[in-house]
Design an enzyme around this catalytic site. Structure first.
Site, PDB file in Angstrom:
ATOM      1  CB  VAL A  41      -0.979  -0.019   1.199  1.00 49.26           C
ATOM      2  CG1 VAL A  41      -1.889   1.194   1.178  1.00 49.26           C
ATOM      3  CG2 VAL A  41      -1.800  -1.297   1.173  1.00 49.26           C
ATOM      4  CB  CYS A  42       4.069   2.071   1.707  1.00 50.02           C
ATOM      5  SG  CYS A  42       3.658   1.453   3.321  1.00 50.02           S
ATOM      6  CB  SER A  43       4.786   1.017  -3.350  1.00 55.48           C
ATOM      7  OG  SER A  43       5.755   0.417  -2.531  1.00 55.48           O
TER       8      SER A  43
END
Lengths: 195, 197
Positions: A87-89
């Site tokens: 999700v961070c990317s």
């Protein structure tokens, strides 16, 4: 025989597609963390509190402190758990096209993870760069995340968004489910309140 | 003894592989892009409040509608996300693709273009549309429901889908990543679609 079975299972696993609609830009670079415990810490700050100050190394090479924006800019702190994870990317690249939202509320965005600078360098390069400062809360490991009460037991930070106004007061503090991306619409509403 | 165990093992291996294949296709747990020549699900899209998009798609205002309700022979579905750098880079190319279709008297009306924002809220989809001046309808798929049905693809992904005579949908083109050259993409799509003049 066991080896053959393992090979067959590995072959099937190699065909796994992204679960969260990740960008092709990160294809094959993302480590699949699986579903994680949504929140794994207890927030130590609340709305109305004075934001704990910090000074962290940034990608540009300078140290950036929260207090340096006092009286000048509202500050949005975007903590994301770790580089090269699902999700961070896909979170910060979205902020790349939302610069106007921050500008309208006279805010600056600071992106923070517990990764070290070289990792953050490679990761943000893969995003095509970001317009906002990226800070490393790597050493002492997760010190700032710990101060805010968002360091998970596994050493990553939570996925959290905080807004600190020009007086250094916390106006918004939201820890979201680590497996989900926070809606930009919610942040936009909070930024509007600053005006 | 060894010979006997092989006689048992081989059918068991086949049976396990067969069951695994059924599990994979039925649960969509390890799905990949849907392939050219296969059918495309007649996904349900949220209602449009009015304006140019309703007119463009030829659907009724205020009702949810299916892909097959869109008034065209072909639908190009772009699976995108506001958060994906390649989708951001690709936005001008996709806008150009729309212009190429609309400027072509043979293709105008025959091919319609829509975008599905995988994991994007309505706000995020609208923000993307405003930011890149997108002139075709973009739909929010916040909970990845459509994304799951169309193979949990990486973004961007492009499906060129043709309606069949019996009301089904067949995939003519399925492309992951950038289309780069919209002119070439359109030419290749038209060739794959075998559209009759």
């Amino acid at each position: 025989m066991k080896k053959k079975w393992l090979l067959a299972i590995c072959f099937i696993c190699l065909n796994i597609s992204p679960v969260f609609g990740e960008s092709y830009a990160f294809k094959e670079y993302i480590f699949d963390t699986g579903k994680l415990k949504p929140v794994d810490s207890i927030l130590k700050v609340k709305i109305g509190d004075k934001a704990p100050d910090f000074s962290l190394p940034s990608l540009s090479g300078d140290k950036i402190s929260l207090s340096s924006f006092k009286g000048k800019k509202n500050v949005v702190l975007s903590f994301v758990p770790a580089a090269w994870t699902p999700v961070c990317s896909d979170q910060w690249p979205g902020y790349n096209i939302a610069q106007e939202l921050f500008k309208e509320s006279d805010s600056i965005l600071l992106g923070i993870t517990v990764d070290n600078i070289p990792t953050l360098y490679a990761w943000t390069k893969q995003m095509g760069g970001v317009w906002f400062p990226v800070l490393s809360d790597f050493w002492p490991h997760g010190n700032v995340s710990e101060k805010y009460g968002i360091l998970r037991s596994t050493g990553e930070s939570e996925r959290a968004l905080l807004i600190v106004d020009k007086n250094g007061i916390i106006r918004y503090a939201k820890v979201v489910d680590i497996n989900k991306r926070p809606d930009l619409g919610d942040l936009a509403k909070e930024l509007e309140k600053l005006n | 003894m060894k010979h006997t165990s092989n006689i048992i093992r081989i059918p068991v291996c086949f049976l396990v592989c067969f069951l695994l294949c059924i599990f994979v296709t039925s649960t969509n747990a390890f799905a990949g892009p849907l392939l050219k020549g296969k059918s495309f699900p007649d996904i349900l899209l949220p209602s449009l409040s009015g304006g140019g998009n309703v007119e463009y798609l030829g659907v009724k205002t205020g009702n949810n509608f299916n892909l097959t309700d869109i008034k065209s022979e072909v639908i190009i579905v772009q699976i995108f996300s506001m958060y994906c750098p390649n989708c951001q880079k690709e936005a001008p190319n996709v806008n150009r693709l729309l212009s190429l279709i609309e400027e072509n008297q043979f293709l105008k009306g025959k091919i319609k273009l829509i975008g599905i924002g995988a994991g994007n809220s309505q706000f995020e989809v609208e923000y993307f549309a405003k930011n890149y001046n997108v002139k075709f309808p973009l739909f929010s798929d916040k909970d990845y429901e459509i994304h799951t049905k169309v193979g949990k693809v990486w973004t961007p992904h492009f499906y060129v889908i043709k309606k069949t005579a019996i009301g089904g949908l067949i995939i003519a083109v399925s492309v992951s990543g950038s289309i780069n050259n919209p002119q070439l993409f359109l030419e290749n799509s038209v060739r794959a679609l075998k559209l009759k003049k």
